[in-house]
Design a protein around this motif. Structure first.
Motif, PDB file in Angstrom:
ATOM      1  N   ASP A  41     -35.123  -7.482 109.228  1.00  0.00           N
ATOM      2  CA  ASP A  41     -35.101  -7.443 107.849  1.00  0.00           C
ATOM      3  C   ASP A  41     -36.532  -7.590 107.434  1.00  0.00           C
ATOM      4  N   PHE A  42     -37.071  -8.294 108.040  1.00  0.00           N
ATOM      5  CA  PHE A  42     -38.565  -8.380 107.511  1.00  0.00           C
ATOM      6  C   PHE A  42     -39.395  -7.410 107.782  1.00  0.00           C
ATOM      7  N   LEU A  43     -39.370  -6.810 108.990  1.00  0.00           N
ATOM      8  CA  LEU A  43     -39.952  -5.240 109.294  1.00  0.00           C
ATOM      9  C   LEU A  43     -39.476  -4.240 108.641  1.00  0.00           C
ATOM     10  N   ALA A  44     -38.556  -4.264 108.172  1.00  0.00           N
ATOM     11  CA  ALA A  44     -37.757  -3.074 107.316  1.00  0.00           C
ATOM     12  C   ALA A  44     -38.325  -2.857 105.997  1.00  0.00           C
ATOM     13  N   ARG A  45     -38.596  -4.034 105.477  1.00  0.00           N
ATOM     14  CA  ARG A  45     -39.379  -4.099 104.332  1.00  0.00           C
ATOM     15  C   ARG A  45     -40.503  -5.011 104.289  1.00  0.00           C
ATOM     16  N   PRO A  46     -41.505  -4.994 104.940  1.00  0.00           N
ATOM     17  CA  PRO A  46     -42.403  -6.160 105.001  1.00  0.00           C
ATOM     18  C   PRO A  46     -43.436  -6.440 103.749  1.00  0.00           C
ATOM     19  N   VAL A  47     -43.528  -5.610 103.054  1.00  0.00           N
ATOM     20  CA  VAL A  47     -44.391  -5.890 102.010  1.00  0.00           C
ATOM     21  C   VAL A  47     -43.702  -6.792 100.852  1.00  0.00           C
ATOM     22  N   LEU A  48     -42.331  -6.215 100.692  1.00  0.00           N
ATOM     23  CA  LEU A  48     -41.600  -7.037  99.521  1.00  0.00           C
ATOM     24  C   LEU A  48     -41.187  -8.431 100.094  1.00  0.00           C
ATOM     25  N   SER A  49     -40.933  -8.309 101.386  1.00  0.00           N
ATOM     26  CA  SER A  49     -40.354  -9.653 102.004  1.00  0.00           C
ATOM     27  C   SER A  49     -41.555 -10.638 101.958  1.00  0.00           C
ATOM     28  N   GLY A  50     -42.839 -10.107 102.356  1.00  0.00           N
ATOM     29  CA  GLY A  50     -44.118 -10.810 102.299  1.00  0.00           C
ATOM     30  C   GLY A  50     -44.535 -11.232 100.894  1.00  0.00           C
ATOM     31  N   ALA A  90     -36.502 -20.823  96.932  1.00  0.00           N
ATOM     32  CA  ALA A  90     -37.444 -19.604  96.812  1.00  0.00           C
ATOM     33  C   ALA A  90     -36.816 -18.495  97.380  1.00  0.00           C
ATOM     34  N   ALA A  91     -36.128 -18.544  98.345  1.00  0.00           N
ATOM     35  CA  ALA A  91     -35.755 -17.691  99.440  1.00  0.00           C
ATOM     36  C   ALA A  91     -34.387 -16.870  98.808  1.00  0.00           C
ATOM     37  N   ALA A  92     -34.209 -16.766  97.590  1.00  0.00           N
ATOM     38  CA  ALA A  92     -32.894 -16.364  97.151  1.00  0.00           C
ATOM     39  C   ALA A  92     -33.165 -14.799  97.007  1.00  0.00           C
ATOM     40  N   GLY A  93     -34.196 -14.066  96.723  1.00  0.00           N
ATOM     41  CA  GLY A  93     -34.362 -12.902  96.709  1.00  0.00           C
ATOM     42  C   GLY A  93     -34.297 -12.232  98.169  1.00  0.00           C
ATOM     43  N   LEU A  94     -34.695 -12.854  99.048  1.00  0.00           N
ATOM     44  CA  LEU A  94     -34.761 -12.610 100.577  1.00  0.00           C
ATOM     45  C   LEU A  94     -33.391 -12.436 101.118  1.00  0.00           C
ATOM     46  N   TYR A  95     -32.142 -13.330 100.619  1.00  0.00           N
ATOM     47  CA  TYR A  95     -30.820 -13.244 100.700  1.00  0.00           C
ATOM     48  C   TYR A  95     -30.256 -12.132 100.063  1.00  0.00           C
ATOM     49  N   GLU A  96     -30.688 -11.813  99.223  1.00  0.00           N
ATOM     50  CA  GLU A  96     -30.332 -10.438  98.481  1.00  0.00           C
ATOM     51  C   GLU A  96     -30.859  -9.373  99.164  1.00  0.00           C
ATOM     52  N   MET A  97     -32.167  -9.224  99.739  1.00  0.00           N
ATOM     53  CA  MET A  97     -32.713  -8.293 100.367  1.00  0.00           C
ATOM     54  C   MET A  97     -31.821  -7.851 101.721  1.00  0.00           C
ATOM     55  N   SER A  98     -31.576  -9.079 102.445  1.00  0.00           N
ATOM     56  CA  SER A  98     -30.544  -8.832 103.805  1.00  0.00           C
ATOM     57  C   SER A  98     -29.233  -8.562 103.388  1.00  0.00           C
ATOM     58  N   LYS A 103     -25.526  -3.976 104.281  1.00  0.00           N
ATOM     59  CA  LYS A 103     -24.561  -2.866 103.644  1.00  0.00           C
ATOM     60  C   LYS A 103     -25.358  -1.386 103.447  1.00  0.00           C
ATOM     61  N   ASP A 104     -26.435  -1.295 103.960  1.00  0.00           N
ATOM     62  CA  ASP A 104     -27.226  -0.008 103.766  1.00  0.00           C
ATOM     63  C   ASP A 104     -27.252   0.424 102.333  1.00  0.00           C
ATOM     64  N   GLU A 105     -27.424  -0.473 101.351  1.00  0.00           N
ATOM     65  CA  GLU A 105     -27.672  -0.488  99.988  1.00  0.00           C
ATOM     66  C   GLU A 105     -28.954  -0.158  99.932  1.00  0.00           C
ATOM     67  N   ALA A 106     -29.475   0.891  98.779  1.00  0.00           N
ATOM     68  CA  ALA A 106     -30.912   0.965  98.267  1.00  0.00           C
ATOM     69  C   ALA A 106     -31.248   0.002  97.278  1.00  0.00           C
ATOM     70  N   ASP A 111     -34.808  -4.833  91.630  1.00  0.00           N
ATOM     71  CA  ASP A 111     -33.553  -5.305  91.841  1.00  0.00           C
ATOM     72  C   ASP A 111     -33.380  -6.714  92.426  1.00  0.00           C
ATOM     73  N   ILE A 112     -34.667  -6.949  93.359  1.00  0.00           N
ATOM     74  CA  ILE A 112     -34.880  -8.046  94.290  1.00  0.00           C
ATOM     75  C   ILE A 112     -35.413  -9.121  93.309  1.00  0.00           C
ATOM     76  N   LEU A 113     -36.318  -8.713  92.808  1.00  0.00           N
ATOM     77  CA  LEU A 113     -37.296 -10.005  91.746  1.00  0.00           C
ATOM     78  C   LEU A 113     -36.421 -10.174  90.561  1.00  0.00           C
ATOM     79  N   THR A 114     -35.455  -9.679  90.199  1.00  0.00           N
ATOM     80  CA  THR A 114     -34.506 -10.295  89.200  1.00  0.00           C
ATOM     81  C   THR A 114     -33.229 -10.856  89.604  1.00  0.00           C
ATOM     82  N   VAL A 115     -33.180 -10.990  90.837  1.00  0.00           N
ATOM     83  CA  VAL A 115     -31.756 -11.589  91.492  1.00  0.00           C
ATOM     84  C   VAL A 115     -31.501 -12.762  90.671  1.00  0.00           C
TER      85      VAL A 115
END
Length: 271
Positions: A41-50, A90-98, A103-106, A111-115
């Motif tokens: 998951d981190f490699l899938a979206r490294p900038v947003l995760s980072g 602090a990791a709530a947004g990361l849970y939403e990303m995963s 679910k292969d949702e765009a 979407d993530i920063l306002t979770v």
């Protein structure tokens, strides 16, 4: 004859409690698989995760700078040690990303920063309160033990504080008691939150049910969850050494992994 009860409101019927959530048996293999999925998951979206790791690290640096500016040098070590306590929140947004990647949702950054704001009706705010309250208790008890054990000792600089803590009998006593107290608080918070926050993110449930479920996951899988707690603790503390910067990578990976471990520990709701 007209009944006196005509038109009277019906009696309040208590809401039945939510049924107990089923808990799976978790093994060391589940931790390995969750870590693998979390890294993917981190490699899938490294900038947003980072970004989450960078924000968390930046907040830590700012927190220490404020303590130095206020002359509260004695709080630096407790703050650094206690800082990982708020990581689950602090990791709530990361849970939403995963969740969305699974679910292969765009999704977009918005979407993530306002979770957290979007989850306000799911009692995520109460979990934030629990997390911050434990951190406050940790800070308060450190100050209490400093006053009791080191008493009127003054700390002119951070080096002097370290010297007293690490090279005097009183300092060793303070470290021993602080370590025990910190371990107890960390164990309590870990048990309450390890799957509670992912669960609140995924399900329409209350925060009490989420915390009870989290405690059950820990108590029904004590050995494996102890291993996971040790992995988190060691990784987070080592990440703090290079000026918090290791958190840019480790926090996202651990956050994503926590989501996948939750998925393995708590089966999906029945359709």
């Amino acid at each position: 004859m007209t009944s006196n009860t005509t038109g009277s409101p019906p009696p309040n019927i208590p809401t039945p409690p939510e049924p107990a959530v089923k808990i799976n048996t978790v093994t060391a293999e589940d931790i390995k698989a969750a870590l693998k999925a979390g890294f993917a998951d981190f490699l899938a979206r490294p900038v947003l995760s980072g970004f989450f790791g960078l924000f968390y690290a930046g907040f830590g640096i700012l927190f220490v700078w404020i303590l130095v500016s206020l002359g509260q040098l004695w709080m630096i070590i407790p703050a650094i040690v206690g800082f990982p306590l708020v990581a689950p929140f602090a990791a709530a947004g990361l849970y939403e990303m995963s969740r969305r990647l699974q679910k292969d949702e765009a999704f977009t950054w918005s979407d993530i920063l306002t979770v957290m704001a979007n989850q306000r009706k799911r009692e995520m705010g109460w979990m934030a309160f629990v997390t911050l309250f434990v951190f406050w208790v940790w800070s308060y008890q450190v100050r209490l033990w400093l006053a009791i054990i080191l008493q009127d000792t003054s700390f002119s600089d951070f080096g002097g504080f370290l010297s007293i803590v690490f090279f005097t009998p009183e300092g060793w006593t303070f470290l021993a008691i602080g370590t025990i107290a910190g371990a107890v608080l960390s164990a309590i918070l870990f048990s309450l939150t390890v799957v509670a926050m992912p669960m609140l993110l995924e399900r329409e449930t209350n925060f009490v049910t989420a915390m009870v479920t989290s405690v059950r996951v820990v108590t029904e899988n004590p050995r494996v969850m102890l291993i996971w707690a040790a992995i988190i603790s060691v990784t987070m503390l080592l990440s703090l050494v290079p000026a918090f910067l290791g958190l840019i990578f480790t926090l996202p990976i651990l956050g994503h992994t926590t989501w996948h471990l939750y998925q393995r520990a708590v089966p999906p709701e029945p359709a």
